[in-house]
Design a protein around this motif. Structure first.
Motif, PDB file in Angstrom:
ATOM      1  N   PRO A   1       0.833  -1.207   0.000  1.00  0.00           N
ATOM      2  CA  PRO A   1       0.000   0.000   0.000  1.00  0.00           C
ATOM      3  C   PRO A   1       0.865   1.253   0.000  1.00  0.00           C
ATOM      4  O   PRO A   1       1.880   1.321   0.691  1.00  0.00           O
ATOM      5  CB  PRO A   1      -0.803  -0.131   1.302  1.00  0.00           C
ATOM      6  N   ALA A   2       0.470   2.229  -0.801  1.00  0.00           N
ATOM      7  CA  ALA A   2       1.287   3.436  -0.955  1.00  0.00           C
ATOM      8  C   ALA A   2       1.556   4.120   0.380  1.00  0.00           C
ATOM      9  O   ALA A   2       2.652   4.645   0.613  1.00  0.00           O
ATOM     10  CB  ALA A   2       0.605   4.400  -1.924  1.00  0.00           C
ATOM     11  N   ALA A   3       0.565   4.110   1.274  1.00  0.00           N
ATOM     12  CA  ALA A   3       0.732   4.777   2.564  1.00  0.00           C
ATOM     13  C   ALA A   3       1.706   4.043   3.473  1.00  0.00           C
ATOM     14  O   ALA A   3       2.278   4.645   4.394  1.00  0.00           O
ATOM     15  CB  ALA A   3      -0.621   4.905   3.260  1.00  0.00           C
ATOM     16  N   ASP A   4       1.912   2.744   3.232  1.00  0.00           N
ATOM     17  CA  ASP A   4       2.777   1.939   4.097  1.00  0.00           C
ATOM     18  C   ASP A   4       4.193   1.793   3.553  1.00  0.00           C
ATOM     19  O   ASP A   4       5.032   1.136   4.176  1.00  0.00           O
ATOM     20  CB  ASP A   4       2.184   0.538   4.300  1.00  0.00           C
ATOM     21  N   TYR A   5       4.464   2.375   2.405  1.00  0.00           N
ATOM     22  CA  TYR A   5       5.788   2.192   1.785  1.00  0.00           C
ATOM     23  C   TYR A   5       6.841   2.977   2.556  1.00  0.00           C
ATOM     24  O   TYR A   5       6.685   4.176   2.807  1.00  0.00           O
ATOM     25  CB  TYR A   5       5.752   2.646   0.328  1.00  0.00           C
ATOM     26  N   THR A   6       7.912   2.302   2.918  1.00  0.00           N
ATOM     27  CA  THR A   6       9.001   2.940   3.675  1.00  0.00           C
ATOM     28  C   THR A   6      10.299   3.011   2.888  1.00  0.00           C
ATOM     29  O   THR A   6      11.210   3.747   3.260  1.00  0.00           O
ATOM     30  CB  THR A   6       9.257   2.171   4.980  1.00  0.00           C
ATOM     31  N   GLY A   7      10.415   2.221   1.829  1.00  0.00           N
ATOM     32  CA  GLY A   7      11.651   2.186   1.055  1.00  0.00           C
ATOM     33  C   GLY A   7      12.651   1.186   1.569  1.00  0.00           C
ATOM     34  O   GLY A   7      13.710   0.990   0.961  1.00  0.00           O
ATOM     35  N   ALA A   8      12.321   0.507   2.664  1.00  0.00           N
ATOM     36  CA  ALA A   8      13.224  -0.495   3.218  1.00  0.00           C
ATOM     37  C   ALA A   8      13.178  -1.760   2.362  1.00  0.00           C
ATOM     38  O   ALA A   8      12.122  -2.163   1.899  1.00  0.00           O
ATOM     39  CB  ALA A   8      12.824  -0.833   4.657  1.00  0.00           C
ATOM     40  N   PRO A   9      14.340  -2.405   2.117  1.00  0.00           N
ATOM     41  CA  PRO A   9      14.366  -3.638   1.317  1.00  0.00           C
ATOM     42  C   PRO A   9      13.529  -4.729   1.974  1.00  0.00           C
ATOM     43  O   PRO A   9      13.597  -4.940   3.186  1.00  0.00           O
ATOM     44  CB  PRO A   9      15.848  -4.021   1.302  1.00  0.00           C
ATOM     45  N   THR A  10      12.723  -5.416   1.172  1.00  0.00           N
ATOM     46  CA  THR A  10      11.896  -6.508   1.685  1.00  0.00           C
ATOM     47  C   THR A  10      11.600  -7.489   0.563  1.00  0.00           C
ATOM     48  O   THR A  10      11.555  -7.114  -0.612  1.00  0.00           O
ATOM     49  CB  THR A  10      10.573  -5.972   2.265  1.00  0.00           C
ATOM     50  N   TRP A  11      11.423  -8.755   0.931  1.00  0.00           N
ATOM     51  CA  TRP A  11      11.108  -9.800  -0.044  1.00  0.00           C
ATOM     52  C   TRP A  11       9.623 -10.105  -0.081  1.00  0.00           C
ATOM     53  O   TRP A  11       9.157 -10.794  -0.975  1.00  0.00           O
ATOM     54  CB  TRP A  11      11.881 -11.083   0.281  1.00  0.00           C
ATOM     55  N   LEU A  12       8.874  -9.623   0.898  1.00  0.00           N
ATOM     56  CA  LEU A  12       7.445  -9.871   0.962  1.00  0.00           C
ATOM     57  C   LEU A  12       6.708  -8.557   1.175  1.00  0.00           C
ATOM     58  O   LEU A  12       7.165  -7.710   1.954  1.00  0.00           O
ATOM     59  CB  LEU A  12       7.106 -10.842   2.106  1.00  0.00           C
ATOM     60  N   PRO A  13       5.574  -8.352   0.495  1.00  0.00           N
ATOM     61  CA  PRO A  13       4.826  -7.106   0.692  1.00  0.00           C
ATOM     62  C   PRO A  13       4.205  -7.055   2.082  1.00  0.00           C
ATOM     63  O   PRO A  13       3.855  -8.076   2.660  1.00  0.00           O
ATOM     64  CB  PRO A  13       3.752  -7.167  -0.396  1.00  0.00           C
TER      65      PRO A  13
END
Length: 246
Positions: free
Chosen positions: A8-20
């Motif tokens: 979700p756009a509001a939850d995006y932090t830019g931190a690397p992740t393999w799972l949404p």
């Protein structure tokens, strides 16, 4: 790309992740759809890519038939004259093309986009079809002529069905090129109801910071699907024609 498109756009932090961190793909797509007119861009690109690639491939088939099958004088000269269109950088066309389009009142019109895309797509399609035609034995033409076949019948009833796989391959190449084009899309159109999908996607990317990366990536995934589907649907013709040309 896929993972971040589902965040979700509001939850995006830019931190690397393999799972949404959630399932916001359709919300992201809805934002892109409403903010940039992505739907109109998809419809316009579908029109431009289908019609332009079809016209270019048919024109290339006629040119290939004339150069390879018909007794044309200096066929090598004609080949290089047509194929030269793939060797010139597209940027050199922009200034004179813009002035000509404004003068002819086809700037920012669907007709203008179809015309330039059709013209640009002919040379490479000609290269594919012409090379495929050279693999056909000349005895086919001779036998048909002995039976009284004219050039029109030779083309439509005999050679056109035989080169069907090369036509599909050329169509896939040119459809993909038109679909992915941004240069002419942002140069020759300004209206949202005329611009292709890549121009609409560029507008979304311009609002990268305000809309959020997940919105841009969701739109990019949707914009890439038609070419993937087309390739998978015509893969058999694509592979067989390239083997014959090679």
């Amino acid at each position: 790309m896929v993972v971040n498109a589902f965040v979700p756009a509001a939850d995006y932090t830019g931190a690397p992740t393999w799972l949404p961190s959630g399932f916001g793909f359709f919300d992201n797509l809805s934002i892109a759809w409403n903010e940039s007119g992505l739907g109109l861009g998809l419809a316009n690109s579908l029109l431009y890519a289908t019609v332009s690639a079809g016209l270019a491939v048919f024109s290339a088939a006629l040119a290939g038939f004339a150069v390879v099958v018909m007794p044309t004088r200096r066929p090598t000269v004609w080949f290089w004259l047509i194929y030269l269109g793939t060797l010139l950088p597209l940027q050199i066309f922009l200034a004179p093309l813009f002035k000509a389009y404004v003068g002819a009142k086809v700037y920012d019109t669907s007709l203008g986009m179809i015309l330039i895309y059709s013209a640009i797509c002919v040379p490479f399609a000609f290269f594919i079809v012409r090379n495929f035609l050279t693999t056909l034995p000349p005895e086919i033409t001779e036998a048909a002529q002995l039976d009284g076949a004219g050039w029109a019948r030779l083309f439509f009833r005999i050679h056109f069905p035989l080169i069907k796989s090369s036509l599909f391959a050329a169509f896939i190449f040119q459809f993909t090129w038109v679909w992915n084009d941004l240069l002419f899309g942002i140069t020759l159109t300004t209206s949202p109801d005329r611009r292709p999908v890549m121009a609409a996607l560029a507008e979304i990317s311009a609002g990268f910071s305000s809309l959020g990366p997940p919105v841009v990536l969701a739109a990019a995934i949707v914009a890439s699907l038609p070419t993937v589907v087309l390739f998978l649907a015509c893969q058999r013709f694509f592979v067989s024609s390239l083997r014959a040309v090679g």
